[in-house]
Design a protein around this motif. Structure first.
Motif, PDB file in Angstrom:
ATOM      1  N   GLY A 142       2.203 -14.427  52.586  1.00 49.19           N
ATOM      2  CA  GLY A 142       1.223 -15.487  52.397  1.00 49.19           C
ATOM      3  C   GLY A 142      -0.091 -14.948  51.881  1.00 49.19           C
ATOM      4  N   LEU A 143      -0.951 -15.871  51.450  1.00 44.81           N
ATOM      5  CA  LEU A 143      -2.270 -15.524  50.927  1.00 44.81           C
ATOM      6  C   LEU A 143      -3.329 -16.235  51.755  1.00 44.81           C
ATOM      7  CD1 LEU A 143      -1.627 -16.344  47.159  1.00 44.81           C
ATOM      8  CD2 LEU A 143      -1.635 -14.079  48.167  1.00 44.81           C
TER       9      LEU A 143
ATOM     10  N   ARG B 284     -25.705 -21.257  48.167  1.00 43.15           N
ATOM     11  CA  ARG B 284     -25.451 -21.261  49.595  1.00 43.15           C
ATOM     12  C   ARG B 284     -23.953 -21.272  49.865  1.00 43.15           C
ATOM     13  NH1 ARG B 284     -27.909 -26.056  52.396  1.00 43.15           N
ATOM     14  NH2 ARG B 284     -29.024 -26.108  50.427  1.00 43.15           N
ATOM     15  N   PRO B 285     -23.290 -20.108  49.774  1.00 43.58           N
ATOM     16  CA  PRO B 285     -21.849 -20.058  50.074  1.00 43.58           C
ATOM     17  C   PRO B 285     -21.612 -20.521  51.519  1.00 43.58           C
ATOM     18  CG  PRO B 285     -22.604 -18.002  49.090  1.00 43.58           C
ATOM     19  CD  PRO B 285     -23.825 -18.798  49.413  1.00 43.58           C
ATOM     20  N   HIS B 286     -20.530 -21.215  51.741  1.00 42.56           N
ATOM     21  CA  HIS B 286     -20.230 -21.759  53.057  1.00 42.56           C
ATOM     22  C   HIS B 286     -18.738 -22.107  53.121  1.00 42.56           C
ATOM     23  CE1 HIS B 286     -20.858 -25.173  50.390  1.00 42.56           C
ATOM     24  NE2 HIS B 286     -20.107 -25.883  51.209  1.00 42.56           N
ATOM     25  N   ILE B 287     -18.326 -22.675  54.233  1.00 42.10           N
ATOM     26  CA  ILE B 287     -16.972 -23.216  54.341  1.00 42.10           C
ATOM     27  C   ILE B 287     -17.114 -24.734  54.328  1.00 42.10           C
ATOM     28  CG2 ILE B 287     -14.876 -23.420  55.739  1.00 42.10           C
ATOM     29  CD1 ILE B 287     -15.373 -20.598  54.588  1.00 42.10           C
ATOM     30  N   GLY B 288     -16.661 -25.350  53.236  1.00 39.20           N
ATOM     31  CA  GLY B 288     -16.758 -26.793  53.097  1.00 39.20           C
ATOM     32  C   GLY B 288     -15.410 -27.483  53.209  1.00 39.20           C
ATOM     33  N   ALA B 289     -14.337 -26.704  53.076  1.00 42.01           N
ATOM     34  CA  ALA B 289     -12.984 -27.258  53.212  1.00 42.01           C
ATOM     35  C   ALA B 289     -11.988 -26.121  53.363  1.00 42.01           C
ATOM     36  CB  ALA B 289     -12.610 -28.097  51.995  1.00 42.01           C
ATOM     37  N   VAL B 290     -10.920 -26.414  54.058  1.00 39.35           N
ATOM     38  CA  VAL B 290      -9.802 -25.477  54.184  1.00 39.35           C
ATOM     39  C   VAL B 290      -8.538 -26.255  53.833  1.00 39.35           C
ATOM     40  CG1 VAL B 290      -8.469 -24.003  55.727  1.00 39.35           C
ATOM     41  CG2 VAL B 290     -10.959 -24.140  55.986  1.00 39.35           C
ATOM     42  N   CYS B 291      -7.727 -25.664  52.969  1.00 38.98           N
ATOM     43  CA  CYS B 291      -6.471 -26.287  52.557  1.00 38.98           C
ATOM     44  C   CYS B 291      -5.339 -25.280  52.696  1.00 38.98           C
ATOM     45  CB  CYS B 291      -6.557 -26.775  51.106  1.00 38.98           C
ATOM     46  SG  CYS B 291      -7.763 -28.088  50.874  1.00 38.98           S
ATOM     47  N   VAL B 292      -4.168 -25.784  53.034  1.00 39.10           N
ATOM     48  CA  VAL B 292      -2.981 -24.939  53.157  1.00 39.10           C
ATOM     49  C   VAL B 292      -1.927 -25.468  52.194  1.00 39.10           C
ATOM     50  CG1 VAL B 292      -1.199 -24.022  54.689  1.00 39.10           C
ATOM     51  CG2 VAL B 292      -3.493 -24.516  55.595  1.00 39.10           C
ATOM     52  N   GLY B 293      -1.525 -24.633  51.250  1.00 33.97           N
ATOM     53  CA  GLY B 293      -0.455 -24.970  50.319  1.00 33.97           C
ATOM     54  C   GLY B 293       0.865 -24.469  50.864  1.00 33.97           C
ATOM     55  N   LEU B 294       1.820 -25.379  51.001  1.00 32.89           N
ATOM     56  CA  LEU B 294       3.133 -25.046  51.563  1.00 32.89           C
ATOM     57  C   LEU B 294       4.195 -25.226  50.491  1.00 32.89           C
ATOM     58  CD1 LEU B 294       2.460 -27.135  54.755  1.00 32.89           C
ATOM     59  CD2 LEU B 294       2.465 -24.635  54.630  1.00 32.89           C
ATOM     60  N   PRO B 295       4.700 -24.127  49.920  1.00 34.56           N
ATOM     61  CA  PRO B 295       5.699 -24.256  48.848  1.00 34.56           C
ATOM     62  C   PRO B 295       7.010 -24.826  49.368  1.00 34.56           C
ATOM     63  CG  PRO B 295       5.452 -21.958  49.477  1.00 34.56           C
ATOM     64  CD  PRO B 295       4.432 -22.736  50.264  1.00 34.56           C
ATOM     65  N   ARG B 296       7.684 -25.560  48.488  1.00 36.31           N
ATOM     66  CA  ARG B 296       8.978 -26.164  48.819  1.00 36.31           C
ATOM     67  C   ARG B 296       9.704 -26.465  47.516  1.00 36.31           C
ATOM     68  NH1 ARG B 296       8.588 -31.154  47.031  1.00 36.31           N
ATOM     69  NH2 ARG B 296       6.646 -32.310  47.177  1.00 36.31           N
ATOM     70  N   PRO B 297      11.019 -26.635  47.563  1.00 37.85           N
ATOM     71  CA  PRO B 297      11.744 -27.026  46.350  1.00 37.85           C
ATOM     72  C   PRO B 297      11.286 -28.407  45.876  1.00 37.85           C
ATOM     73  CG  PRO B 297      13.257 -26.249  48.037  1.00 37.85           C
ATOM     74  CD  PRO B 297      11.909 -26.399  48.684  1.00 37.85           C
TER      75      PRO B 297
ATOM     76  N   HIS C  57       2.760 -20.930  42.283  1.00 40.72           N
ATOM     77  CA  HIS C  57       2.944 -19.750  41.434  1.00 40.72           C
ATOM     78  C   HIS C  57       3.434 -18.520  42.204  1.00 40.72           C
ATOM     79  CE1 HIS C  57       0.871 -22.124  38.401  1.00 40.72           C
ATOM     80  NE2 HIS C  57       1.244 -21.231  37.521  1.00 40.72           N
ATOM     81  N   THR C  58       3.117 -18.452  43.499  1.00 42.72           N
ATOM     82  CA  THR C  58       3.528 -17.275  44.270  1.00 42.72           C
ATOM     83  C   THR C  58       4.738 -17.540  45.156  1.00 42.72           C
ATOM     84  OG1 THR C  58       2.109 -17.761  46.179  1.00 42.72           O
ATOM     85  CG2 THR C  58       1.136 -16.462  44.366  1.00 42.72           C
ATOM     86  N   GLY C  59       5.005 -18.816  45.468  1.00 41.53           N
ATOM     87  CA  GLY C  59       6.087 -19.137  46.393  1.00 41.53           C
ATOM     88  C   GLY C  59       5.745 -18.789  47.829  1.00 41.53           C
ATOM     89  N   GLN C  60       4.455 -18.587  48.101  1.00 43.20           N
ATOM     90  CA  GLN C  60       4.012 -18.211  49.444  1.00 43.20           C
ATOM     91  C   GLN C  60       3.035 -19.247  49.996  1.00 43.20           C
ATOM     92  OE1 GLN C  60       2.305 -14.302  49.177  1.00 43.20           O
ATOM     93  NE2 GLN C  60       4.280 -13.322  48.868  1.00 43.20           N
ATOM     94  N   VAL C  61       2.994 -19.344  51.315  1.00 45.14           N
ATOM     95  CA  VAL C  61       1.985 -20.188  51.957  1.00 45.14           C
ATOM     96  C   VAL C  61       0.620 -19.658  51.526  1.00 45.14           C
ATOM     97  CG1 VAL C  61       0.970 -20.884  54.153  1.00 45.14           C
ATOM     98  CG2 VAL C  61       3.470 -20.720  53.916  1.00 45.14           C
ATOM     99  N   SER C  62      -0.253 -20.582  51.106  1.00 39.65           N
ATOM    100  CA  SER C  62      -1.564 -20.191  50.580  1.00 39.65           C
ATOM    101  C   SER C  62      -2.656 -20.977  51.297  1.00 39.65           C
ATOM    102  CB  SER C  62      -1.638 -20.461  49.080  1.00 39.65           C
ATOM    103  OG  SER C  62      -0.648 -19.700  48.408  1.00 39.65           O
ATOM    104  N   VAL C  63      -3.495 -20.254  52.026  1.00 43.76           N
ATOM    105  CA  VAL C  63      -4.624 -20.853  52.735  1.00 43.76           C
ATOM    106  C   VAL C  63      -5.867 -20.610  51.894  1.00 43.76           C
ATOM    107  CG1 VAL C  63      -6.033 -20.804  54.827  1.00 43.76           C
ATOM    108  CG2 VAL C  63      -3.553 -20.405  54.970  1.00 43.76           C
TER     109      VAL C  63
END
Length: 127
Positions: free
Chosen positions: A25-26, A35-48, A84-90
């Motif tokens: 995973g990534l 002002r860099p910050h955390i404004g959102a978090v997303c998780v990409g879950l690959p699937r067929p 593009h990677t086929g991996q869970v991407s946070v």
């Protein structure tokens, strides 16, 4: 765990991406502007893909911080990385310029996509 970092843009439009490669995973942070910050978090879950199981598609879970619009960059990046990677991407994203004009926002977004493409290139994946 491997760490990669990329930068694009200058001054108040500078965007930095840091990626931790876990092996399956990534974990990616995209931050920049004044002002860099955390404004959102997303998780990409690959699937067929449902249309063509031979192709990879993705579901994305989105957690925006109230009052921020950073999910507008975190979501498509998480999807692109997972596909593009086929991996869970946070992806955690936070880009901010005070009193941002349309041009400021366009530059931050363009620079964010530049660092994402640099990451995919480093991973040997098409951008």
């Amino acid at each position: 765990m491997q760490q990669l970092s990329f930068r694009a843009g200058e001054g108040r439009h500078r965007v930095e991406l840091t990626a931790s490669l876990t092996g399956d995973g990534l974990v990616v942070t995209i931050a920049g502007g004044e002002r860099p910050h955390i404004g959102a978090v997303c998780v990409g879950l690959p699937r067929p893909s449902m249309d063509d199981p031979a192709r990879l598609s993705c579901n994305v879970a989105v957690l925006p911080v109230v009052g921020h619009k950073d999910d507008e960059i975190a979501r498509p990046v998480a999807e692109k990385l997972a596909r593009h990677t086929g991996q869970v991407s946070v992806v955690a994203a936070g880009l901010h310029v005070d009193a941002a004009s349309d041009r400021d926002i366009a530059l931050l977004i363009a620079n964010a996509w530049q660092v994402v493409d640099k990451l995919l290139e480093a991973l040997g994946k098409k951008g």
